[in-house]
Design a protein around this motif. Structure first.
Motif, PDB file in Angstrom:
ATOM      1  N   ILE A   1      -5.642  -3.484  -0.274  1.00 46.33           N
ATOM      2  CA  ILE A   1      -4.996  -3.386  -1.584  1.00 46.33           C
ATOM      3  C   ILE A   1      -4.859  -4.791  -2.146  1.00 46.33           C
ATOM      4  N   ASP A   2      -5.397  -5.031  -3.325  1.00 48.78           N
ATOM      5  CA  ASP A   2      -5.295  -6.349  -3.961  1.00 48.78           C
ATOM      6  C   ASP A   2      -4.747  -6.151  -5.370  1.00 48.78           C
ATOM      7  N   MET A   3      -3.663  -6.819  -5.674  1.00 50.22           N
ATOM      8  CA  MET A   3      -3.062  -6.690  -6.998  1.00 50.22           C
ATOM      9  C   MET A   3      -3.997  -7.312  -8.038  1.00 50.22           C
ATOM     10  N   ASP A   4      -4.050  -6.693  -9.212  1.00 55.21           N
ATOM     11  CA  ASP A   4      -4.910  -7.205 -10.283  1.00 55.21           C
ATOM     12  C   ASP A   4      -4.210  -8.363 -11.015  1.00 55.21           C
ATOM     13  N   TYR A   5      -4.967  -9.382 -11.325  1.00 58.17           N
ATOM     14  CA  TYR A   5      -4.511 -10.590 -12.052  1.00 58.17           C
ATOM     15  C   TYR A   5      -3.027 -10.856 -11.807  1.00 58.17           C
TER      16      TYR A   5
ATOM     17  N   ILE B   1      -0.281 -13.528  -1.047  1.00 61.43           N
ATOM     18  CA  ILE B   1       0.860 -12.991  -1.806  1.00 61.43           C
ATOM     19  C   ILE B   1       0.533 -11.651  -2.468  1.00 61.43           C
ATOM     20  N   ASP B   2      -0.753 -11.390  -2.743  1.00 62.80           N
ATOM     21  CA  ASP B   2      -1.055 -10.149  -3.474  1.00 62.80           C
ATOM     22  C   ASP B   2      -2.114  -9.274  -2.794  1.00 62.80           C
ATOM     23  N   GLU B   3      -2.288  -9.446  -1.492  1.00 60.50           N
ATOM     24  CA  GLU B   3      -3.383  -8.754  -0.815  1.00 60.50           C
ATOM     25  C   GLU B   3      -2.923  -8.214   0.541  1.00 60.50           C
TER      26      GLU B   3
ATOM     27  N   ALA C   1     -14.067  -2.467  -6.936  1.00 58.18           N
ATOM     28  CA  ALA C   1     -13.167  -1.519  -7.602  1.00 58.18           C
ATOM     29  C   ALA C   1     -12.423  -2.174  -8.758  1.00 58.18           C
ATOM     30  N   LYS C   2     -12.372  -3.505  -8.774  1.00 61.02           N
ATOM     31  CA  LYS C   2     -11.568  -4.238  -9.756  1.00 61.02           C
ATOM     32  C   LYS C   2     -12.112  -4.122 -11.161  1.00 61.02           C
ATOM     33  N   PRO C   3     -11.269  -4.100 -12.190  1.00 58.86           N
ATOM     34  CA  PRO C   3      -9.816  -3.969 -12.074  1.00 58.86           C
ATOM     35  C   PRO C   3      -9.383  -2.508 -12.081  1.00 58.86           C
TER      36      PRO C   3
HETATM   37 MG    MG Z   1      -5.452 -10.146  -6.876  1.00 52.90          MG
END
Ligand code: MG
Ligand code: TTP
Length: 348
Positions: free
Chosen positions: A3-7, A101-103, A155-157
């Motif tokens: 899971i990776d947060m977008d921007y 922090i976002d992954e 998959a992004k975004p």
């Molecule tokens: Mg990210």
């Protein structure tokens, strides 16, 4: 799943100021009407349409879009949002391995029976993070970490991509070798020079030739290229390092200016240490001079959580190592060798 947060940093800013969602928005250094130094940390996808991206000099971003929104980092807020996302993710997962922090890698093998359920489960996680933390993310799903990570990139975004075990090799094969997880720009250059253009080329590489160039990393490289990855999702309450960087407005040789900046950076790192209840045993000082040469100086100390040790050690490193004939452009202070009290408790 990965899971990776977008921007991420800008997505956090959009929660505070929803009107930013439709505006090109950048978190990073102050552009100072084009004379600013330092870089773009990240930007939303509206800004990416103008060619702006992470790590780009802020002055270049300003040239591309002077009327974008330029915001400074609000790191403690991003951390709070990251922790919020993490606690939601934990409800849906077995082991969780935080990568940054976002992954987050998560192991959901005890929660699902097949690929359809995996897709449905990922959708639930994505919706929950959006609903409750107000953050968009993307999710990659596969039977290995390497492929899950790379599926997430595709998959992004704001998407979900599943790569089944039987599709994994073909999925990787068509991608440029530089996109293989674990291959940085130096390795990419080497691989290109050796004639490996795609991951498919690398998957068939002669292992002896690869070992000559990469040593023991060769085996992992070729295995990854073949979608072979036995590594497990491991709970890590422990982040590997914490650091802060600073670019001077004007390059400087004055020790008092450099020492002051070292103290400021150390205080920022110290704040993070305090909030996480950890101890550290290595302090590293990064010095970049005006000729762009860069040097790392490290010192090991007895594991401690005394914040003053950061500034003290970093200042010593500066005094012992700095080249006084050159001006300093940029500084970094990092601590590593971290131990988290929480993870210690888990062990005993
Ligand atoms: Mg990210
Ligand atoms: P990323 O996940 O690499 O980027 P992102 O979340 O901004 O965008 P994407 O939608 O492509 O995932 O990094 C997460 C955060 O880390 C990012 O919001 C800002 C920060 N960051 C830096 O500080 N410096 C960098 O060079 C990069 C790439 C990211």
């Amino acid at each position: 799943m990965l899971i990776d947060m977008d921007y991420f940093f800008v997505a956090c800013e959009e929660i505070k100021r929803p009107e930013l969602r439709t505006r090109p928005t950048i978190v990073g250094a102050d552009p100072k009407e084009g004379r600013g130094r330092g870089v773009v940390m990240t930007c939303n996808y509206v800004a990416r349409k103008f060619g702006i991206h992470s790590a780009m000099p802020i002055s270049t971003a300003y040239k591309l879009k002077p009327d974008a929104e330029y915001l400074p980092m609000d790191y403690s807020y991003y951390e709070k949002k990251s922790n919020e996302a993490l606690s939601i993710i934990r409800e849906f997962a077995g082991p969780v391995e935080q990568v940054s922090i976002d992954e987050f890698f998560i192991d959901v093998s005890d929660r699902i029976k097949d690929y359809d359920e995996a897709l449905a489960h990922a959708a639930k996680i994505k919706d929950a993070i959006k609903e409750r933390a107000k953050l968009p993310c993307s999710i990659g799903i596969s039977n290995t970490k390497v492929v899950a990570k790379m599926a997430c990139e595709k998959a992004k975004p704001n998407g979900i991509k599943l790569v089944k075990e039987e599709e994994a090799k073909a999925f990787l094969a068509q991608l440029p070798v530089g996109q293989l997880y674990g291959v940085g720009s130096k390795s990419e250059e080497k691989l290109q020079a050796m004639g490996y253009k795609t991951i498919g080329d690398l998957s068939k590489a002669n292992i002896m030739e690869l070992m000559n160039a990469f040593g023991s990393f060769a085996v992992e490289l070729r295995n990854s290229a073949n979608a072979i990855d036995e590594s497990e999702v491991v709970e890590n309450y422990e982040v590997k390092s914490m650091s802060r960087e600073f670019t001077f407005e004007h390059d400087t040789k004055k020790p008092e200016e450099v020492v002051k900046a070292i103290k400021d950076l150390s205080a920022q790192v110290g704040k993070e240490v305090e909030s996480k209840n950890i101890s550290f045993k290595v302090v590293t000082l990064k010095l970049r001079y005006s000729d762009f040469t860069e040097h790392l100086h490290s010192k090991s100390i007895r594991p401690t959580n005394v914040l003053e040790e950061i500034a003290k050690t970093a200042t010593e490193l500066y005094k012992e190592n700095a080249d006084s004939s050159k001006k300093v452009r940029k500084l970094g202070v990092r601590i590593s060798g971290l131990t988290d009290y929480k993870s210690q408790k888990r062990l005993f």
